[in-house]
Design an enzyme around this catalytic site. Structure first.
Site, PDB file in Angstrom:
ATOM      1  N   TYR A  69     107.027 111.628  27.143  1.00 19.09           N
ATOM      2  CA  TYR A  69     108.044 111.429  26.100  1.00 19.09           C
ATOM      3  C   TYR A  69     108.906 110.218  26.417  1.00 19.09           C
ATOM      4  O   TYR A  69     109.261 109.432  25.545  1.00 19.09           O
ATOM      5  CB  TYR A  69     108.927 112.673  25.985  1.00 19.09           C
ATOM      6  CG  TYR A  69     109.815 112.657  24.769  1.00 19.09           C
ATOM      7  CD1 TYR A  69     109.408 113.270  23.597  1.00 19.09           C
ATOM      8  CD2 TYR A  69     111.049 111.995  24.793  1.00 19.09           C
ATOM      9  CE1 TYR A  69     110.199 113.239  22.471  1.00 19.09           C
ATOM     10  CE2 TYR A  69     111.845 111.953  23.669  1.00 19.09           C
ATOM     11  CZ  TYR A  69     111.425 112.578  22.507  1.00 19.09           C
ATOM     12  OH  TYR A  69     112.197 112.533  21.395  1.00 19.09           O
ATOM     13  N   PHE A 121     109.153  90.212   0.684  1.00 21.20           N
ATOM     14  CA  PHE A 121     108.078  91.192   0.752  1.00 21.20           C
ATOM     15  C   PHE A 121     108.682  92.514   0.311  1.00 21.20           C
ATOM     16  O   PHE A 121     109.851  92.789   0.564  1.00 21.20           O
ATOM     17  CB  PHE A 121     107.443  91.289   2.150  1.00 21.20           C
ATOM     18  CG  PHE A 121     106.233  92.174   2.103  1.00 21.20           C
ATOM     19  CD1 PHE A 121     105.069  91.717   1.506  1.00 21.20           C
ATOM     20  CD2 PHE A 121     106.280  93.479   2.554  1.00 21.20           C
ATOM     21  CE1 PHE A 121     103.965  92.550   1.373  1.00 21.20           C
ATOM     22  CE2 PHE A 121     105.170  94.310   2.424  1.00 21.20           C
ATOM     23  CZ  PHE A 121     104.014  93.847   1.838  1.00 21.20           C
ATOM     24  N   THR A 122     107.861  93.320  -0.363  1.00 22.77           N
ATOM     25  CA  THR A 122     108.388  94.530  -1.020  1.00 22.77           C
ATOM     26  C   THR A 122     109.228  95.395  -0.082  1.00 22.77           C
ATOM     27  O   THR A 122     110.400  95.677  -0.368  1.00 22.77           O
ATOM     28  CB  THR A 122     107.219  95.358  -1.594  1.00 22.77           C
ATOM     29  OG1 THR A 122     106.207  95.494  -0.593  1.00 22.77           O
ATOM     30  CG2 THR A 122     106.619  94.685  -2.812  1.00 22.77           C
ATOM     31  N   ASP A 209     109.579  87.391  10.186  1.00 24.88           N
ATOM     32  CA  ASP A 209     108.585  88.415   9.916  1.00 24.88           C
ATOM     33  C   ASP A 209     107.310  87.826  10.480  1.00 24.88           C
ATOM     34  O   ASP A 209     106.684  86.952   9.873  1.00 24.88           O
ATOM     35  CB  ASP A 209     108.453  88.733   8.435  1.00 24.88           C
ATOM     36  CG  ASP A 209     107.489  89.904   8.215  1.00 24.88           C
ATOM     37  OD1 ASP A 209     106.475  89.965   8.949  1.00 24.88           O
ATOM     38  OD2 ASP A 209     107.742  90.738   7.337  1.00 24.88           O
ATOM     39  N   LYS A 252      98.279  94.384  11.120  1.00 31.13           N
ATOM     40  CA  LYS A 252      97.552  93.174  10.701  1.00 31.13           C
ATOM     41  C   LYS A 252      97.049  92.431  11.943  1.00 31.13           C
ATOM     42  O   LYS A 252      96.024  92.793  12.495  1.00 31.13           O
ATOM     43  CB  LYS A 252      98.450  92.272   9.848  1.00 31.13           C
ATOM     44  CG  LYS A 252      98.689  92.784   8.430  1.00 31.13           C
ATOM     45  CD  LYS A 252      99.693  93.872   8.351  1.00 31.13           C
ATOM     46  CE  LYS A 252     100.165  94.156   6.953  1.00 31.13           C
ATOM     47  NZ  LYS A 252     101.069  95.324   6.921  1.00 31.13           N
ATOM     48  N   ARG A 376      99.443  91.830  -7.328  1.00 32.66           N
ATOM     49  CA  ARG A 376     100.649  91.206  -6.788  1.00 32.66           C
ATOM     50  C   ARG A 376     101.255  90.394  -7.923  1.00 32.66           C
ATOM     51  O   ARG A 376     101.188  89.182  -7.966  1.00 32.66           O
ATOM     52  CB  ARG A 376     100.328  90.301  -5.583  1.00 32.66           C
ATOM     53  CG  ARG A 376      99.707  91.003  -4.398  1.00 32.66           C
ATOM     54  CD  ARG A 376     100.704  91.708  -3.478  1.00 32.66           C
ATOM     55  NE  ARG A 376     101.104  93.010  -3.922  1.00 32.66           N
ATOM     56  CZ  ARG A 376     101.880  93.823  -3.215  1.00 32.66           C
ATOM     57  NH1 ARG A 376     102.334  93.473  -2.036  1.00 32.66           N
ATOM     58  NH2 ARG A 376     102.217  94.994  -3.679  1.00 32.66           N
ATOM     59  N   PHE A 439     104.727  99.965  -7.796  1.00 33.97           N
ATOM     60  CA  PHE A 439     103.309  99.599  -7.799  1.00 33.97           C
ATOM     61  C   PHE A 439     102.420 100.613  -7.098  1.00 33.97           C
ATOM     62  O   PHE A 439     101.259 100.770  -7.434  1.00 33.97           O
ATOM     63  CB  PHE A 439     103.118  98.222  -7.140  1.00 33.97           C
ATOM     64  CG  PHE A 439     103.673  98.138  -5.747  1.00 33.97           C
ATOM     65  CD1 PHE A 439     105.004  97.823  -5.534  1.00 33.97           C
ATOM     66  CD2 PHE A 439     102.875  98.398  -4.651  1.00 33.97           C
ATOM     67  CE1 PHE A 439     105.527  97.769  -4.244  1.00 33.97           C
ATOM     68  CE2 PHE A 439     103.382  98.346  -3.357  1.00 33.97           C
ATOM     69  CZ  PHE A 439     104.719  98.033  -3.162  1.00 33.97           C
TER      70      PHE A 439
HETATM   71  C1  P71 Z   1      99.955  94.339   2.855  1.00 28.59           C
HETATM   72  C2  P71 Z   1     100.973  95.144   3.568  1.00 28.59           C
HETATM   73  C3  P71 Z   1     100.939  96.639   3.419  1.00 28.59           C
HETATM   74  C4  P71 Z   1     101.643  96.971   2.173  1.00 28.59           C
HETATM   75  C5  P71 Z   1     102.982  97.264   2.204  1.00 28.59           C
HETATM   76  C6  P71 Z   1     103.667  97.515   1.022  1.00 28.59           C
HETATM   77  C7  P71 Z   1     102.999  97.423  -0.170  1.00 28.59           C
HETATM   78  C8  P71 Z   1     101.654  97.154  -0.213  1.00 28.59           C
HETATM   79  C9  P71 Z   1     100.981  96.933   0.965  1.00 28.59           C
HETATM   80  C10 P71 Z   1     102.942  94.929   4.905  1.00 28.59           C
HETATM   81  C11 P71 Z   1     103.953  94.078   5.416  1.00 28.59           C
HETATM   82  C12 P71 Z   1     103.842  92.659   5.345  1.00 28.59           C
HETATM   83  C13 P71 Z   1     104.874  91.868   5.804  1.00 28.59           C
HETATM   84  C14 P71 Z   1     104.810  90.402   5.713  1.00 28.59           C
HETATM   85  C15 P71 Z   1     106.117  93.802   6.420  1.00 28.59           C
HETATM   86  C16 P71 Z   1     105.124  94.636   5.978  1.00 28.59           C
HETATM   87  C17 P71 Z   1     105.323  96.111   6.077  1.00 28.59           C
HETATM   88  N1  P71 Z   1     101.920  94.461   4.213  1.00 28.59           N
HETATM   89  N2  P71 Z   1     105.984  92.443   6.330  1.00 28.59           N
HETATM   90  O1  P71 Z   1     100.118  93.103   2.834  1.00 28.59           O
HETATM   91  O2  P71 Z   1     102.764  92.065   4.821  1.00 28.59           O
HETATM   92  O3  P71 Z   1     104.576  96.599   7.133  1.00 28.59           O
HETATM   93  O4  P71 Z   1     103.011  98.184   5.991  1.00 28.59           O
HETATM   94  O5  P71 Z   1     103.306  98.179   8.475  1.00 28.59           O
HETATM   95  O6  P71 Z   1     105.094  99.035   7.002  1.00 28.59           O
HETATM   96  O7  P71 Z   1      99.001  94.919   2.336  1.00 28.59           O
HETATM   97  P1  P71 Z   1     103.956  98.084   7.132  1.00 28.59           P
END
Ligand code: P71
Length: 465
Positions: A69, A121-122, A209, A252, A376, A439
């Site tokens: 832990y 970013f969303t 980021d 990623k 998008r 979305f």
């Molecule tokens: C992508 C994603 C995953 C995603 C997230 C939200 C809506 C659709 C798809 C996630 C990102 C990203 C950047 C630049 C933070 C996150 C969040 N991308 N910054 O592109 O691209 O990370 O998903 O691990 O929480 O499909 P998380």
């Protein structure tokens, strides 16, 4: 193009379900590709997030996971890997990127404060706003011009940033590497230096980021004068060194199915973030991850600085983009890091923006060949009641180390076939709209019947086989 620097040892079967089943699956999913079941998908280009193949070294490292832990050996190995690649002092693991964004915004943003960033970013924007912040777009205008060939569309507009900083009350400045919403477009180090100088002048933290920092570093090597002969790890490090901290979605570049990081240099901010991590994620030595997840992540970080690995990955987007441009399909140029983005406004000019052209195109591609992509455009971009007239893109996102050139050539066939029949693709009406991040779960109905793209494509492919 050189062949990939790996071969395949474990495989996952995939299958193309019939056109009739695809029609039913799409209707059941409310014409939203997020709501499809993966069994109904043939080539899954929804996202590069958590969809990479892990390496044998990652699998082996997972056996060493220390599930203590507190004080887990796996945490200290992860911390060492982050420090080695990026140099940040404090490392806080989170369950994924948005967990890190949540902690960062809770630690740094006071109600009413500004958060200037290249586009948005969303999840990043939602967390800044939930903390009371006000998002300010300071991307260069080329970021929103699909036809501009600017090599660094991920740059921040320094004049706009200066104006925001002079208004005062800025919580932090966010610079996203390989700007997702612009098509995976890099910033230059020269631009980041300019951003750095401005934030230092105003005493405001600069937070990256860094989710796609490796690809950004490769584009710098290829496009920015003076970097041609530098090794990739040193460019990555130079980018990180220009910032005060970073959030990572490790799903990623770090080749893991789950995981994120908040990395910081400032002791006081890190202390605040550690107070928050125990409330929202877990003890700071695991932050929402298992010991074996942290081991896979530490190894993935090392692989993410391997230039051959990153070159092969970026090469896949370039390959798919080249096939599509060659067939006249309108895409965002230059082709970015992790995806090819179709320009739905030019692909479906007869579908008005309020009829969701990118959503309709994503639906059509699924019908045509079982290819899953991501909208998008206005569905993900419109925020509250603010009017949205921005980009209308469909993202064909490439999972790392998962698909072959043959898969991508098939995708190009499906897209090109859909393009030939584009005039018959109808717009959509939204019939269910969730309150936040609509979305993900919105549902739609077509305004007219979709053409039988799939049936015809199957005949053609079978004939040519
Ligand atoms: C992508 C994603 C995953 C995603 C997230 C939200 C809506 C659709 C798809 C996630 C990102 C990203 C950047 C630049 C933070 C996150 C969040 N991308 N910054 O592109 O691209 O990370 O998903 O691990 O929480 O499909 P998380």
């Amino acid at each position: 193009m050189l062949p990939p620097p790996f071969k395949i040892k474990v495989v996952e079967p995939i299958a193309l379900v019939s056109p009739a089943e695809r029609r039913r699956a799409l209707a059941d999913a409310g014409y939203n590709t997020f709501l499809l079941r993966s069994d109904d998908v043939f080539i899954d280009l929804l996202t590069d997030s958590g969809t990479s193949a892990v390496s044998q070294e990652q699998r082996a490292a997972m056996e060493l996971g220390d599930e203590a832990y507190a004080g887990s050996r796996s945490f200290f190995r992860l911390e060492a890997a982050v420090r080695e690649a990026y140099g940040y002092t404090h490392v806080i693991p989170t369950h994924q990127g948005r967990g890190a964004e949540h902690l960062l915004c809770r630690a740094l943003v006071e109600p009413g404060q500004l958060v200037p960033s290249n586009l948005y970013f969303t999840t990043s924007r939602v967390h800044a706003e939930l903390a009371g912040g006000v998002w300010v777009d300071v991307a260069v205008p080329e970021a929103s011009e699909p036809e501009s060939l600017h090599p660094f569309k991920g740059n921040l507009d320094l004049a706009a940033l200066r104006a925001a900083l002079e208004r005062g009350n800025v919580a932090f400045v966010r610079a996203e590497a390989c700007l997702n919403m612009a098509g995976g477009q890099p910033f230059s180090i020269e631009n980041l230096r300019g951003v750095r100088a401005l934030t230092q002048e105003h005493g405001v933290p600069l937070v990256l980021d860094a989710t796609r920092i490796s690809e950004n570093a490769l584009f710098v090597k290829e496009r920015e004068p003076g970097y041609e002969d530098r090794d990739l790890p040193s460019i990555i490090r130079e980018i990180a060194d220009l910032s005060d901290g970073a959030v990572f979605s490790s799903k990623k570049d770090h080749f893991v199915p789950i995981g994120g990081l908040l990395a910081l240099n400032d002791d006081r901010v890190a202390e605040r973030a550690r107070e928050l991590v125990v409330v929202y994620e877990g003890f700071p030595h695991y932050g929402g991850l298992a010991g074996h997840d942290m081991e896979a992540l530490a190894q993935g970080i090392r692989e993410s600085t391997d230039e051959r690995m990153i070159r092969q990955y970026v090469g896949q987007s370039a390959y798919l983009g080249g096939l599509l441009s060659g067939r006249g399909v309108p895409i965002v140029l230059p082709v970015g890091a992790h995806a090819v983005f179709l320009d739905a406004k030019r692909f479906l000019p007869h579908v008005a923006q309020h009829e969701f052209p990118a959503q309709a195109l994503a639906a059509a591609l699924y019908l045509a060949g079982g290819v899953r992509s991501m909208e998008r455009g206005i569905v993900s971009g419109q925020h509250g009641h603010d009017p949205y007239d921005g980009l209308e893109l469909v993202r064909l996102t490439i999972p790392r180390r998962a698909y072959t050139q043959e898969h991508l050539a098939y995708v190009a066939d499906v897209v090109a076939r859909t393009y030939e029949d584009r005039k018959r693709v109808p717009g959509l009406e939204m019939v269910y709209e969730p309150e936040t991040l609509r979305f993900f779960q919105a549902r739609f109905e077509p305004l007219a019947a979709f053409p039988a793209l799939g049936e015809e494509l199957r005949e053609r492919l079978e004939l040519s086989a």
